[in-house]
Design an enzyme around this catalytic site. Structure first.
Site, PDB file in Angstrom:
ATOM      1  N   LYS A   1       2.223   3.453   2.690  1.00  0.00           N
ATOM      2  CA  LYS A   1       3.007   2.409   3.360  1.00  0.00           C
ATOM      3  C   LYS A   1       4.477   2.390   2.961  1.00  0.00           C
ATOM      4  CE  LYS A   1      -0.769  -0.890   3.615  1.00  0.00           C
ATOM      5  NZ  LYS A   1      -1.252  -2.108   2.950  1.00  0.00           N
ATOM      6  N   GLY A  61      -0.938   8.173  -9.463  1.00  0.00           N
ATOM      7  CA  GLY A  61      -2.175   8.914  -9.696  1.00  0.00           C
ATOM      8  C   GLY A  61      -2.399  10.077  -8.745  1.00  0.00           C
ATOM      9  N   GLY A  91       2.278   1.816 -11.340  1.00  0.00           N
ATOM     10  CA  GLY A  91       3.024   0.616 -10.942  1.00  0.00           C
ATOM     11  C   GLY A  91       4.310   0.469 -11.736  1.00  0.00           C
ATOM     12  N   ARG A 108      -6.552   8.048 -21.456  1.00  0.00           N
ATOM     13  CA  ARG A 108      -5.615   7.028 -21.958  1.00  0.00           C
ATOM     14  C   ARG A 108      -5.732   6.849 -23.477  1.00  0.00           C
ATOM     15  NH1 ARG A 108      -5.898   2.978 -16.823  1.00  0.00           N
ATOM     16  NH2 ARG A 108      -4.160   3.949 -15.752  1.00  0.00           N
TER      17      ARG A 108
HETATM   18  P1  AMP Z   1       0.147   5.228  -2.170  1.00  0.00           P
HETATM   19  O1  AMP Z   1      -0.837   4.487  -3.026  1.00  0.00           O
HETATM   20  O2  AMP Z   1       1.064   4.357  -1.385  1.00  0.00           O
HETATM   21  O3  AMP Z   1       0.860   6.319  -2.930  1.00  0.00           O
HETATM   22  O4  AMP Z   1      -0.729   5.936  -1.059  1.00  0.00           O
HETATM   23  C1  AMP Z   1      -1.688   6.883  -1.336  1.00  0.00           C
HETATM   24  C2  AMP Z   1      -2.606   6.958  -0.174  1.00  0.00           C
HETATM   25  O5  AMP Z   1      -1.879   7.305   0.993  1.00  0.00           O
HETATM   26  C3  AMP Z   1      -3.675   8.021  -0.341  1.00  0.00           C
HETATM   27  O6  AMP Z   1      -4.909   7.385  -0.419  1.00  0.00           O
HETATM   28  C4  AMP Z   1      -3.552   8.854   0.924  1.00  0.00           C
HETATM   29  O7  AMP Z   1      -4.785   9.170   1.498  1.00  0.00           O
HETATM   30  C5  AMP Z   1      -2.776   7.958   1.858  1.00  0.00           C
HETATM   31  N1  AMP Z   1      -2.092   8.735   2.892  1.00  0.00           N
HETATM   32  C6  AMP Z   1      -1.149   9.673   2.715  1.00  0.00           C
HETATM   33  N2  AMP Z   1      -0.823  10.232   3.885  1.00  0.00           N
HETATM   34  C7  AMP Z   1      -1.571   9.630   4.824  1.00  0.00           C
HETATM   35  C8  AMP Z   1      -1.695   9.772   6.237  1.00  0.00           C
HETATM   36  N3  AMP Z   1      -0.960  10.667   6.884  1.00  0.00           N
HETATM   37  N4  AMP Z   1      -2.576   8.978   6.888  1.00  0.00           N
HETATM   38  C9  AMP Z   1      -3.334   8.089   6.211  1.00  0.00           C
HETATM   39  N5  AMP Z   1      -3.259   7.904   4.878  1.00  0.00           N
HETATM   40  C10 AMP Z   1      -2.396   8.660   4.198  1.00  0.00           C
END
Ligand code: AMP
Length: 389
Positions: free
Chosen positions: A198, A346, A369, A38
């Site tokens: 999610k 990230g 974010g 950064r």
């Molecule tokens: P996000 O911060 O919403 O982009 O989510 C990233 C996280 O989603 C990472 O830590 C991944 O390990 C998790 N992730 C992605 N695919 C899966 C999955 N099929 N099952 C559980 N966690 C997941």
């Protein structure tokens, strides 16, 4: 509305308050910087300002000190590293406001780094009086901290009311330029690749992207909430059952724009190297951890046709190899497509680096974010506060 750039300012002899993102990772104890990425990202703007005759008052937050001084979140190690990188003295201020800081500002130093702005609760409250003290003695404001632009804080928003001109730094300008290019009249076909844990985190992003893109390719655990909403078996996969109705609504809106994985890598226990199988229907007791080879092929074909690509979030449990395979394969496909490509978040960035293709991506956003809020079509307060051109 296009915003004023640092390149539009006459900087000679001016004292510029520059908000940067020096929120670097520190080893426990707060003395050692574990990645100076950064700091390096701000160097072009800092050097540009100095070469054009400005003196700089640099400000940043670091960590979450919750409005109180905390030596473990001091910017002192950053001052030392910045001094090495710049090859000229960086004066570390004892605070970000107050008489000692005023004195330093008046002394004619070329580069002053203020102490963590979040040592004062007024920063996160966007307090005007605190902002006025930050701005005291300065001529112009420059914001190069895209990663903090989605927050209306005193050093990103209120301060702009106390200085005659507020401009984007070079990094901020680049972020806005690429994010705007892929969201306003992008080269078509335009596709988005959305993954991560999610659906609930990315509802607004999905809704807004559906208005922009020709195809939305879904991966990661969020795909299973959509599968659940369709009444398909998801086994023990990570799902949000309370978001199934919402997922159904989003699918109805999307029509055939939205693609879901057609096969999955599944395991009984989510851990690195766990025995896995590839399935089209997720069996009872198994959890999806990555997109399968048919999905990689299907998504790669879409990516190859695209002229612009927006990507946020991994396609699987990327941190636990070999379940990074889908994410890495799509990173390669994006790189090979030759499309205008903008990547945020990230994990997607790590995948791009793991695939060794970072130099083939048009733009990797420095603000997870902030880039998500931009993709959700929201106005970023730190951007809105900059002076219109
Ligand atoms: P996000 O911060 O919403 O982009 O989510 C990233 C996280 O989603 C990472 O830590 C991944 O390990 C998790 N992730 C992605 N695919 C899966 C999955 N099929 N099952 C559980 N966690 C997941």
């Amino acid at each position: 509305m296009p915003k004023l750039s640092i390149r539009d300012l006459d900087l000679n002899g001016k004292l510029v308050f520059m908000r940067v993102d020096f929120n670097v990772p520190l080893a426990p104890g707060g003395q050692e910087i574990t990645s100076d990425k950064r700091i390096r990202a701000s160097l072009p703007t800092i050097k540009y300002a100095l070469e054009h005759g400005a003196r700089l008052v640099l400000a940043s937050h670091l960590g979450r000190p919750k409005g109180k001084p905390n030596p473990e979140m001091s910017l002192k190690p950053v001052a030392a590293r910045l001094q090495e990188l710049l090859g000229e003295p960086v004066v570390m201020a004892p605070d970000c406001i107050g008489p000692e800081v005023e004195k330093l500002k008046a002394e004619g130093h070329r580069v002053i780094l203020l102490e963590n702005v979040r040592f004062h609760p007024e920063e996160e409250k966007n307090d005007p009086e605190f902002a006025r003290q930050l701005a005291a003695g300065c001529d112009y404001y420059v914001n190069d901290a895209f990663g903090s632009a989605h927050r209306a804080h005193a050093s990103t928003e209120a301060i702009t009311r106390f200085l005659p001109k507020a401009a984007a730094g070079l990094l901020m300008e680049k972020e806005l330029e690429y994010l705007t290019r892929v969201t306003q009249d992008p080269p078509r076909p335009c596709i988005a690749l959305l993954g991560g844990a999610k659906v609930s985190d990315k509802i607004e992003v999905i809704e807004n992207l559906l208005k922009i893109v020709d195809r939305l390719l879904i991966g990661g655990a969020m795909a299973y909430t959509f599968k659940l909403a369709k009444g398909e078996p998801v086994g023990n996969s990570l799902v949000e059952p309370d978001k199934a109705d919402l997922a159904r609504e989003l699918m109805a809106k999307a029509g055939d724009k939205m693609l879901l994985p057609v096969d999955h890598v599944v395991v009984e226990k989510i851990e690195a190297g766990a025995p896995s199988q590839v399935v089209e229907t997720i069996p009872e007791g198994w959890a999806g951890v990555d997109i399968g080879p048919k999905t990689i092929e299907l998504y790669s074909a879409e990516i190859a046709r695209a002229k612009s690509i927006i990507w946020n979030g991994p396609m699987g449990v990327f941190e636990k190899p070999p379940f990074d395979a889908g994410t890495v394969a799509l990173a390669r496909a994006v790189a090979e497509s030759g499309a205008l490509s903008v990547v945020g978040g990230g994990d997607s960035e790590k995948a791009i680096k793991a695939a060794g293709v970072a130099d083939k991506i048009s733009h990797i956003s420095t603000g997870g974010g902030a880039s998500l809020e931009f993709l959700a079509g929201l106005v970023l307060p730190g951007v809105a506060a900059l002076t219109d051109k």
